[in-house]
Design a protein around this motif. Structure first.
Motif, PDB file in Angstrom:
ATOM      1  N   THR A  70      42.491  48.044  18.522  1.00  0.00           N
ATOM      2  CA  THR A  70      42.062  49.034  17.847  1.00  0.00           C
ATOM      3  C   THR A  70      40.738  49.039  17.321  1.00  0.00           C
ATOM      4  OG1 THR A  70      43.302  48.468  16.748  1.00  0.00           O
ATOM      5  CG2 THR A  70      44.677  50.837  17.715  1.00  0.00           C
ATOM      6  N   PRO A  71      39.625  49.810  17.784  1.00  0.00           N
ATOM      7  CA  PRO A  71      38.646  49.807  16.540  1.00  0.00           C
ATOM      8  C   PRO A  71      38.613  49.729  15.609  1.00  0.00           C
ATOM      9  CG  PRO A  71      38.190  50.645  18.826  1.00  0.00           C
ATOM     10  CD  PRO A  71      39.480  50.505  18.437  1.00  0.00           C
ATOM     11  N   ALA A  72      38.210  48.969  14.294  1.00  0.00           N
ATOM     12  CA  ALA A  72      38.909  49.324  13.552  1.00  0.00           C
ATOM     13  C   ALA A  72      37.466  49.648  12.111  1.00  0.00           C
ATOM     14  CB  ALA A  72      39.330  47.745  12.543  1.00  0.00           C
ATOM     15  N   GLN A  73      37.831  50.570  11.392  1.00  0.00           N
ATOM     16  CA  GLN A  73      36.653  50.432  10.325  1.00  0.00           C
ATOM     17  C   GLN A  73      36.670  50.169   9.547  1.00  0.00           C
ATOM     18  OE1 GLN A  73      34.703  53.297  11.139  1.00  0.00           O
ATOM     19  NE2 GLN A  73      34.649  53.602  13.333  1.00  0.00           N
ATOM     20  N   ILE A  74      38.115  49.907   9.095  1.00  0.00           N
ATOM     21  CA  ILE A  74      37.934  48.878   7.567  1.00  0.00           C
ATOM     22  C   ILE A  74      38.479  48.176   7.754  1.00  0.00           C
ATOM     23  CG2 ILE A  74      38.860  48.424   5.598  1.00  0.00           C
ATOM     24  CD1 ILE A  74      39.963  51.613   5.598  1.00  0.00           C
ATOM     25  N   THR A  75      37.439  46.537   7.367  1.00  0.00           N
ATOM     26  CA  THR A  75      37.708  45.534   8.125  1.00  0.00           C
ATOM     27  C   THR A  75      38.340  44.519   6.420  1.00  0.00           C
ATOM     28  OG1 THR A  75      35.524  44.971   8.368  1.00  0.00           O
ATOM     29  CG2 THR A  75      36.586  43.094   8.536  1.00  0.00           C
ATOM     30  N   THR A  76      40.007  44.029   7.103  1.00  0.00           N
ATOM     31  CA  THR A  76      41.137  43.591   6.306  1.00  0.00           C
ATOM     32  C   THR A  76      40.613  41.840   6.694  1.00  0.00           C
ATOM     33  OG1 THR A  76      42.173  45.468   6.835  1.00  0.00           O
ATOM     34  CG2 THR A  76      43.347  43.543   5.723  1.00  0.00           C
ATOM     35  N   LEU A  95      37.666  28.589  16.415  1.00  0.00           N
ATOM     36  CA  LEU A  95      37.415  30.435  16.478  1.00  0.00           C
ATOM     37  C   LEU A  95      37.965  30.957  17.705  1.00  0.00           C
ATOM     38  CD1 LEU A  95      36.443  32.707  14.455  1.00  0.00           C
ATOM     39  CD2 LEU A  95      34.256  31.510  15.478  1.00  0.00           C
ATOM     40  N   PHE A  96      38.796  31.986  17.610  1.00  0.00           N
ATOM     41  CA  PHE A  96      39.284  32.799  18.562  1.00  0.00           C
ATOM     42  C   PHE A  96      38.408  33.985  18.497  1.00  0.00           C
ATOM     43  CE2 PHE A  96      42.561  30.051  18.877  1.00  0.00           C
ATOM     44  CZ  PHE A  96      42.789  29.410  19.697  1.00  0.00           C
ATOM     45  N   VAL A  97      37.440  34.836  19.753  1.00  0.00           N
ATOM     46  CA  VAL A  97      36.629  35.440  19.637  1.00  0.00           C
ATOM     47  C   VAL A  97      37.642  36.369  20.912  1.00  0.00           C
ATOM     48  CG1 VAL A  97      34.558  36.740  19.442  1.00  0.00           C
ATOM     49  CG2 VAL A  97      34.943  34.756  18.448  1.00  0.00           C
ATOM     50  N   ARG A  98      37.891  37.718  20.229  1.00  0.00           N
ATOM     51  CA  ARG A  98      38.588  38.553  21.785  1.00  0.00           C
ATOM     52  C   ARG A  98      38.823  40.125  21.529  1.00  0.00           C
ATOM     53  NH1 ARG A  98      42.264  36.978  18.502  1.00  0.00           N
ATOM     54  NH2 ARG A  98      43.615  38.105  17.627  1.00  0.00           N
ATOM     55  N   LYS A 145      31.196  31.779   5.906  1.00  0.00           N
ATOM     56  CA  LYS A 145      30.103  31.891   6.318  1.00  0.00           C
ATOM     57  C   LYS A 145      29.741  32.159   7.593  1.00  0.00           C
ATOM     58  CE  LYS A 145      29.316  26.614   4.521  1.00  0.00           C
ATOM     59  NZ  LYS A 145      28.916  26.865   3.370  1.00  0.00           N
ATOM     60  N   LEU A 146      30.819  32.344   8.786  1.00  0.00           N
ATOM     61  CA  LEU A 146      30.651  33.435   9.242  1.00  0.00           C
ATOM     62  C   LEU A 146      30.101  34.436   9.752  1.00  0.00           C
ATOM     63  CD1 LEU A 146      34.226  32.087  11.002  1.00  0.00           C
ATOM     64  CD2 LEU A 146      31.664  31.153  11.947  1.00  0.00           C
ATOM     65  N   GLN A 147      30.404  35.188   8.519  1.00  0.00           N
ATOM     66  CA  GLN A 147      30.081  36.284   8.325  1.00  0.00           C
ATOM     67  C   GLN A 147      27.866  36.484   8.180  1.00  0.00           C
ATOM     68  OE1 GLN A 147      30.595  38.262   4.531  1.00  0.00           O
ATOM     69  NE2 GLN A 147      31.293  37.016   3.728  1.00  0.00           N
ATOM     70  N   PRO A 148      27.538  37.604   9.331  1.00  0.00           N
ATOM     71  CA  PRO A 148      26.618  37.434   9.638  1.00  0.00           C
ATOM     72  C   PRO A 148      26.320  38.297   7.988  1.00  0.00           C
ATOM     73  CG  PRO A 148      27.663  39.630  10.492  1.00  0.00           C
ATOM     74  CD  PRO A 148      28.707  38.708   9.740  1.00  0.00           C
ATOM     75  N   ARG A 200      32.990  44.437  14.316  1.00  0.00           N
ATOM     76  CA  ARG A 200      32.071  44.963  15.336  1.00  0.00           C
ATOM     77  C   ARG A 200      32.757  45.568  16.835  1.00  0.00           C
ATOM     78  NH1 ARG A 200      26.662  42.580  13.601  1.00  0.00           N
ATOM     79  NH2 ARG A 200      26.195  43.227  11.382  1.00  0.00           N
ATOM     80  N   GLY A 201      34.370  45.700  16.511  1.00  0.00           N
ATOM     81  CA  GLY A 201      35.377  45.825  17.835  1.00  0.00           C
ATOM     82  C   GLY A 201      35.820  44.489  17.846  1.00  0.00           C
TER      83      GLY A 201
END
Lengths: 250, 182
Positions: free
Chosen positions: A203-209, A196-199, A247-250, A226-227
């Motif tokens: 560009t901050p996205a309003q819509i999560t795709t 799982l790569f997190v960086r 499962k990873l989504q809060p 969240r950026g």
């Protein structure tokens, strides 16, 4: 009479593997040998029972998944990806329940830019599989892994162990992807390694795709939140990888 | 559109063998989810190396790739510990330590598919593989030798020892059932 007939000959006879002359000799012997008749009958019974086991039916999605993989490998233009089909039993409803945060759209993107980045992510995943490259900090304790990233990154990745769900945390690692320091969290699903790569997002996205990309036998799931940009990379099948992403989504 | 033609040719030749491929993987690794993974991986690998397929026996070609993929997985898992210990190099010249059944005992065995499969899973994976290819798929010794990449004599020995061990296991199971009055 003395019978020296070897068991393998009896079986080769039944398997249709004796030459014509051996076959004749064997049949002649068989006519006079009660022992061999019984042994032959026993093997014939066993073979019949084994044949009766037959085929188990294959998983319904297997053919479709292979087709999708072949399309991807052949580099043809892929048809749009059908998320409701992919999610299937793994709970489309559960996913859409969180629609306030999550807007899920299905696309398979094969643009050169996307693929270049895909290659980089896969390379990072493959590198991690090489001996002793998987973790910088090997621990299944999220209270050990999370602080380890302090001072190494300008953000703090959320670290959760999903051992109870069959996705145990193995450790963490620092990578550089697209020139950015990246947190790599390593999980396992049976023998499959999941990175799982997190960086930080470009560009901050309003819509999560959420995107699924299948490339070179690997599955990538990509989303922003969240950026931060999250990418799962594994050779695990897409269904189980998707279940893990849920499962990873809060 | 060369890629497309190639993919279509691959599908035409190989997709028809999916049931056999899946069941071979299932017999080898014994877990449906793993078997599914293995077949998916094997088909991707096969397509990447499709240029090495020079015609001829498509089923045999794809089965070879499936079984190699399954063995890679088995080797990684090192889960053979719950199988009858088996080291062909060490034991190939020794007789099986189980006794040879009398013809009367052997012919007295009656087994349902579920009982048979239960005992089959206790056999060394190489024996199960040979029995699957012979009895379920109906391959000849020569074809099995090609798929499993061993000499024909080894195929014959694996089949014979596999059947012998199965008969032993089934008879033991049958005796236990009779003792328990079932």
């Amino acid at each position: 009479m003395v019978c020296n007939e070897i068991q393998q000959n009896i079986e080769a006879y039944l398997d249709g593997e004796l030459t014509l002359s051996d076959r004749r000799d064997f049949e002649e012997h068989l006519g006079n040998c009660n022992n061999c008749q019984l042994r032959l009958e026993a093997v014939r019974k066993l073979n019949t029972s084994i044949k009766k086991i037959g085929y188990s039916s294959r998983p319904s999605g297997l053919k479709r998944n292979i087709r999708a993989g072949l399309l991807d490998l052949s580099g043809e233009d892929s048809p749009g990806f059908n998320w409701s089909q992919l999610l299937g039993f793994s709970g489309a409803s559960a996913l859409f329940a969180g629609v306030g945060v999550w807007l899920v759209m299905g696309v398979m993107i094969n643009s050169p830019l996307q693929l270049a980045h895909t290659d980089e992510l896969i390379s990072a995943h493959v590198r991690s599989l090489m001996v002793d490259h998987m973790t910088d900090i090997a621990s299944s304790d999220r209270h050990t892994v999370k602080p380890w990233f302090n001072g190494k990154l300008d953000f703090s990745p959320n670290v959760v162990d999903f051992k109870d769900h069959g996705y145990p945390l193995v450790g963490g690692r620092l990578d550089y992807l697209k020139g950015r320091p990246t947190a790599a969290l390593i999980y396992k699903r049976r023998a499959h390694v999941i990175n799982l790569f997190v960086r930080k997002a470009d560009t901050p996205a309003q819509i999560t795709t959420m995107q699924l990309i299948q490339h070179q036998g690997y599955q990538l799931l990509n989303w922003q939140e969240r950026g931060l940009t999250y990418t799962l990379v594994s050779d695990l099948n897409s269904k189980e990888l998707q279940a893990f992403a849920n499962k990873l989504q809060p | 559109m060369a890629n497309r033609k190639e993919r279509q040719r691959f599908e035409r030749l190989m997709m028809g063998h999916l049931d056999g491929a899946y069941n071979l993987a299932l017999w080898l690794v014994r877990e449906p989810a793993e078997a599914e993974d293995i077949v998916q991986t094997a088909y991707m690998r096969a397509f990447e190396h499709f240029h090495t397929f020079t015609g001829g026996n498509a089923a045999g070609w794809i089965m070879t790739i499936v079984r190699n993929t399954a063995y890679n997985w088995l080797n990684k898992q090192k889960r053979n510990s719950n199988l009858i210990s088996f080291d062909e190099v060490l034991h190939s010249h020794e007789p099986d330590n189980r006794k040879q059944l009398t013809p009367e005992e052997a012919v007295s065995i009656n087994a349902r598919s579920s009982q048979l499969m239960e005992q089959m899973e206790r056999l060394p994976v190489e024996f199960r593989e040979a029995l699957f290819l012979r009895e379920i798929e109906g391959y000849s010794y020569k074809e099995i030798a090609e798929i499993t990449q061993v000499p024909k004599g080894t195929v014959m020995s694996r089949l014979s020892r596999g059947r012998g061990q199965l008969q032993n296991l089934l008879l033991e199971q049958q005796k236990r059932r009779q003792q328990n009055g079932m």
